[in-house]
Motif scaffolding. Structure first.
Motif, PDB file in Angstrom:
ATOM      1  N   PRO A   1       0.787  -0.665   0.259  1.00 56.36           N
ATOM      2  CA  PRO A   1      -0.319   0.684  -0.034  1.00 56.36           C
ATOM      3  C   PRO A   1       1.019   1.797  -0.486  1.00 56.36           C
ATOM      4  CG  PRO A   1      -0.283  -1.359   2.460  1.00 56.36           C
ATOM      5  CD  PRO A   1       0.686  -2.140   1.097  1.00 56.36           C
ATOM      6  N   GLY A   2       0.656   2.163  -0.650  1.00 55.22           N
ATOM      7  CA  GLY A   2       1.122   3.173  -0.300  1.00 55.22           C
ATOM      8  C   GLY A   2       1.698   3.314  -1.895  1.00 55.22           C
TER       9      GLY A   2
ATOM     10  N   HIS B   1      -3.084  -4.560  -3.835  1.00 56.64           N
ATOM     11  CA  HIS B   1      -2.480  -4.059  -2.918  1.00 56.64           C
ATOM     12  C   HIS B   1      -2.293  -4.759  -2.137  1.00 56.64           C
ATOM     13  CE1 HIS B   1      -3.025   0.680  -4.313  1.00 56.64           C
ATOM     14  NE2 HIS B   1      -1.217   0.377  -3.494  1.00 56.64           N
TER      15      HIS B   1
ATOM     16  N   SER C   1      -2.478  -6.385   1.160  1.00 57.94           N
ATOM     17  CA  SER C   1      -3.352  -6.479   2.610  1.00 57.94           C
ATOM     18  C   SER C   1      -3.119  -7.280   3.315  1.00 57.94           C
ATOM     19  CB  SER C   1      -4.698  -6.669   1.802  1.00 57.94           C
ATOM     20  OG  SER C   1      -5.652  -7.057   1.068  1.00 57.94           O
TER      21      SER C   1
ATOM     22  N   MET D   1      -3.532  -7.382   8.154  1.00 60.67           N
ATOM     23  CA  MET D   1      -4.402  -7.611   8.520  1.00 60.67           C
ATOM     24  C   MET D   1      -4.403  -9.021   9.609  1.00 60.67           C
ATOM     25  SD  MET D   1      -8.186  -9.275   6.856  1.00 60.67           S
ATOM     26  CE  MET D   1      -6.847 -10.788   6.139  1.00 60.67           C
TER      27      MET D   1
ATOM     28  N   VAL E   1     -13.458  -6.923   0.955  1.00 62.62           N
ATOM     29  CA  VAL E   1     -12.897  -6.875   2.022  1.00 62.62           C
ATOM     30  C   VAL E   1     -13.720  -5.655   3.190  1.00 62.62           C
ATOM     31  CG1 VAL E   1     -10.841  -6.030   3.280  1.00 62.62           C
ATOM     32  CG2 VAL E   1     -10.902  -7.324   0.917  1.00 62.62           C
TER      33      VAL E   1
ATOM     34  N   LEU F   1      -0.217  -0.240  11.385  1.00 65.37           N
ATOM     35  CA  LEU F   1       0.020  -1.300  11.811  1.00 65.37           C
ATOM     36  C   LEU F   1       0.335  -1.028  13.530  1.00 65.37           C
ATOM     37  CD1 LEU F   1       1.764  -4.501  10.747  1.00 65.37           C
ATOM     38  CD2 LEU F   1      -0.363  -4.469  11.154  1.00 65.37           C
TER      39      LEU F   1
ATOM     40  N   ALA G   1     -14.386   3.997   2.029  1.00 68.29           N
ATOM     41  CA  ALA G   1     -14.063   2.694   3.217  1.00 68.29           C
ATOM     42  C   ALA G   1     -14.796   2.479   4.362  1.00 68.29           C
ATOM     43  CB  ALA G   1     -12.418   2.231   2.772  1.00 68.29           C
TER      44      ALA G   1
ATOM     45  N   ILE H   1      -7.851  -2.674   9.303  1.00 70.33           N
ATOM     46  CA  ILE H   1      -6.315  -2.467   8.729  1.00 70.33           C
ATOM     47  C   ILE H   1      -6.433  -3.305   7.141  1.00 70.33           C
ATOM     48  CG2 ILE H   1      -3.787  -3.028   8.874  1.00 70.33           C
ATOM     49  CD1 ILE H   1      -4.301  -2.504  12.187  1.00 70.33           C
ATOM     50  N   GLY H   2      -6.692  -4.177   7.331  1.00 67.48           N
ATOM     51  CA  GLY H   2      -6.943  -5.382   5.885  1.00 67.48           C
ATOM     52  C   GLY H   2      -7.650  -4.268   4.875  1.00 67.48           C
ATOM     53  N   LEU H   3      -8.560  -3.667   5.164  1.00 64.23           N
ATOM     54  CA  LEU H   3      -9.436  -2.732   4.495  1.00 64.23           C
ATOM     55  C   LEU H   3      -8.315  -1.650   3.457  1.00 64.23           C
ATOM     56  CD1 LEU H   3     -11.464  -1.909   2.670  1.00 64.23           C
ATOM     57  CD2 LEU H   3     -12.943  -0.873   4.115  1.00 64.23           C
TER      58      LEU H   3
ATOM     59  N   ALA I   1      -4.914  -1.299   3.877  1.00 68.23           N
ATOM     60  CA  ALA I   1      -4.532  -1.729   2.907  1.00 68.23           C
ATOM     61  C   ALA I   1      -4.623  -2.194   1.440  1.00 68.23           C
ATOM     62  CB  ALA I   1      -3.808  -2.853   3.462  1.00 68.23           C
ATOM     63  N   ALA I   2      -5.644  -1.841   1.590  1.00 72.75           N
ATOM     64  CA  ALA I   2      -6.217  -3.032   0.364  1.00 72.75           C
ATOM     65  C   ALA I   2      -6.358  -1.631  -0.795  1.00 72.75           C
ATOM     66  CB  ALA I   2      -7.847  -3.516   0.298  1.00 72.75           C
TER      67      ALA I   2
ATOM     68  N   GLY J   1      -4.620   1.156  -0.452  1.00 68.20           N
ATOM     69  CA  GLY J   1      -3.980   1.272  -0.668  1.00 68.20           C
ATOM     70  C   GLY J   1      -3.097   2.208   0.071  1.00 68.20           C
ATOM     71  N   ARG J   2      -3.625   2.741   1.792  1.00 66.86           N
ATOM     72  CA  ARG J   2      -3.434   3.243   2.113  1.00 66.86           C
ATOM     73  C   ARG J   2      -1.885   3.172   2.961  1.00 66.86           C
ATOM     74  NH1 ARG J   2      -6.541   7.547   3.372  1.00 66.86           N
ATOM     75  NH2 ARG J   2      -5.118   8.275   5.132  1.00 66.86           N
ATOM     76  N   ALA J   3      -1.024   3.520   3.132  1.00 67.61           N
ATOM     77  CA  ALA J   3       0.714   2.518   3.902  1.00 67.61           C
ATOM     78  C   ALA J   3      -0.337   3.476   5.020  1.00 67.61           C
ATOM     79  CB  ALA J   3       1.337   3.341   3.139  1.00 67.61           C
TER      80      ALA J   3
END
Lengths: 454, 454
Positions: free
Chosen positions: A240-241, A250, A252, A256, A423, B61, B197, B209-211, B213-214, B216-218
């Motif tokens: 991600p990022g 990404h 995930s 998770m 998700v 995280l 989201a 946290i999974g969502l 990341a999915a 694209g958020r770091a």
């Protein structure tokens, strides 16, 4: 295997799941070489190979949440000496007999004892010693009168507090009598020397840590939190990022599942995503084993041509451990790998790669294993019965289905569909709805089992 | 103020608590200068001054357990492209119509698409492309048939898996028809571009946290965990692990309260014990404020001569903040201090020093405040009604009493007595039994409120 509708009076004809995969599994079930395991069988097999971690000695606060493996015996009585439970005056009972505000007992203050004081002026007839909460009862004293039962040495009416710090000694007027041992905490009244303060098996929460400190323990022997290494697999995964090229998504799962591992009590290390190359995966695992009490991978465990975990870990040489890849009678989460690898035979969970599948698999198999590694009872989630107002239109025959739900006020509503890529729905659920193996649907308004996730 | 017995049909005469302190508080209550606050009043006053911490941007995280303060919008559809939900073959629907094991559709395999592949061979009439779970659907394909519905390109019967890795192209026999879009996950079917989201206020657990990341958020903007500095006070305190001289006891509160703070969600720093010297305490607090979002002290808040916290923090100059010392209508935990100190007006909780008092005070006042600092709802403990088979012999009139209890099977048993030095009993309790202000006893078998502690 008969099919039925949850909440229906009689069985109905079985209906296959949304993907029409029921018959496939029926066939697989008849095929000895291609056996399908139940959720319960798989969990039993996983837990049968998990041994609690070897105990280690930890500083008290590092042991929070861990399971004690020793009976902790109290070396010396607690409290270690008779002490005052109030700020007041240590007196002899006879001297304050019949005392009242109108006719106070007037005593000579012969000393002042702070908590922690080792100097204890004796209390003779007609005498008192000013004493603070927790301070040792001086010789001769039989009781403590709280400062509010006195004039606080002021010569005035009832006091509300003492004069701060040491003051010239003088007289104190006591307005109420006291019985023997009043406001005195006896030596050993909390716990006696030689008693067991806490037994092996106790989980160390804040009060237990307080007790261990109180009996003088700076360190304690517990089963440590397991170190869980988490990695996801898939050449399509990008952190991600970063931007996505065609065909990429990404990563995930590694985030998770790392969060899941911590939530279960582990110290979790996120390695990130490894591409679909077996040699790279094997090398990564080899590197990581040094810090792992368990390994969790996601993806690459199904029947595809590039299922890297299965490819890297199927048929390992005997001296490297073994990982068993199975099909489970559940949805999501059908393909699962579990085994032990490396010189220490570190448990490895090869979870499926669809995010919802990996989450549900973690809940059902890895979370109990993390707890078992810590010496805790494997199961900790609460399961309740709840009405499902919408029901469930179809559930695959012969599989236990875990649907995402939102539970509140003794009812559970489905959130999103059965797709294991959903998700967003998972992130808006707080429960898993369990549709048993023998049910192919749930009638609207019927009761279901619900696993509460928080 | 009327006294009553919980579970009794009529009021009884009030009886004082074990220490005969009822009348003292009655008198204090009549004295305007010496007001007694209720538990609810004090909690309300505490929470009224707590502001949630300023949001910060954290790595995903590091934000676990924190409250999101932004609406997270999805920059691009998820999944970002139509993709296969199975390992199988991408086909045209017309080509597999009516296919069966006896009369399979025979298709020419013109390519192989792994997940992450950017190269998508088009599927023309009579053609198929081998495709893996998560791989993009190639142009021309309308559905995916799972490998188990085919011969896997072997020329034999139904396959159970694909040949690992790339293989020479050839023919595949398909044994079942597929409807349009079967086993295809549509672009955006999880969440569409521009959708929200997760909304501000969401607590970030593993699925959230999974969502993130999915999509694209770091990093993510959340309220951080508060840093809570914990210190105990008392010249009688010695660290566990060291020997005790006369009049000394081991410091347990700084350990227990540090564990409590972590348990409430804070990052906790244990400073240890400070002696009963106001200058030292002030200097220690000054040093610690740099890393504190809240400070918790124990001890030194009552009416004694060496009550160091009260002495150090009463009547602070206006530019240093202010701490209010109160008497609460509760047992244990009567003396309490609360205020804000230092340049940032950091909240400070001055809890009483008896271990049980400090624990109960933390539960009632600090835990909700830690949660409020995080932006969470202050109350999180579950309170249930339960039968108390033994009842409670006496409870101080006008005070809310919190007794240690063990709750199981809808009944609660008292553990230990009311003494606030009874740490062993606290460590064997899992609940607090609440005896309300207007009750002076609880009949055996009556129902009581029980706060569950785990």
């Amino acid at each position: 295997m008969s099919s039925s509708t949850v909440g229906a009076a009689a069985d109905r004809d079985g209906r296959n799941g949304p993907e029409g995969r029921g018959s496939r599994d029926g066939r697989a079930g008849r095929d000895g070489a291609d056996r399908v395991w139940s959720v319960d069988e798989h969990l039993r097999d996983v837990l049968a190979t998990i041994r609690p971690l070897e105990p280690i000695e930890l500083q008290l606060l590092d042991a929070q949440g861990c399971v004690l493996v020793e009976d902790v015996t109290v070396p010396a009585a607690l409290p270690p000496f008779d002490n005052s439970s109030m700020d007041g005056y240590a007196v002899r009972v006879a001297d304050v007999q019949g005392a009242s505000e109108e006719f106070p007992a007037v005593l000579t203050v012969v000393g002042d004892i702070a908590a922690g004081s080792a100097e204890l002026p004796p209390v003779g007839p007609g005498e008192a010693v000013r004493i603070m909460t927790g301070a040792p009862l001086p010789p001769g004293a039989e009781a403590v009168v709280p400062v509010e039962w006195t004039d606080g040495g002021t010569g005035g009416g009832p006091a509300t507090a003492m004069t701060a710090r040491r003051e010239p000694l003088g007289e104190v007027r006591v307005h109420r009598p006291a019985t023997a041992r009043a406001h005195v905490r006896a030596r050993g009244s909390d716990v006696g020397a030689g008693e067991i303060a806490l037994s092996a098996g106790t989980v160390l929460g804040p009060p237990q840590i307080g007790l261990l400190a109180a009996v003088g323990r700076a360190t304690v022997t517990v089963r440590p939190r397991p170190r869980v290494v988490v990695l996801s697999t898939g050449s399509e995964l990008v952190p991600p990022g970063e931007g996505l090229a065609a065909g990429q998504i990404h990563d995930s799962n590694s985030f998770m599942l790392t969060a899941c591992a911590r939530d279960a009590g582990a110290i979790a290390y996120r390695v990130g995503a490894v591409g679909d190359d077996p040699a790279t995966l094997r090398a990564t695992l080899e590197d990581q084993l040094i810090r792992a009490d368990a390994v969790v991978t996601s993806g690459g465990v199904s029947v595809g041509a590039y299922d890297v975990v299965k490819e890297a870990l199927s048929g390992l040489p005997a001296d490297e451990g073994s990982v068993d890849f199975r099909r489970l009678a559940m949805q999501p989460g059908k393909p699962q790998g579990f085994g032990r690898i490396g010189p220490d035979r570190t448990p490895l969970f090869a979870l499926p790669g669809n995010p919802v599948s990996s989450y549900v698999s973690f809940e059902l198999f890895v979370r109990p294993a993390v707890r078992a590694l810590m010496g805790l009872a494997p199961a900790d989630r609460t399961t309740v019965r709840a009405v499902c107002p919408e029901g469930v239109g179809s559930s695959p025959e012969g599989k236990r289905q875990y649907l995402r739900g939102h539970y509140a006020d003794e009812a559970v509503h489905t959130v999103g569909g059965a797709g294991s890529h959903l998700v967003k729905a998972l992130a808006h659920a707080n429960a898993l709805i369990v549709v048993p193996e023998d049910a192919t649907s749930v009638e609207a308004g019927a009761e279901v089992d619900v696993v509460l996730l928080d």
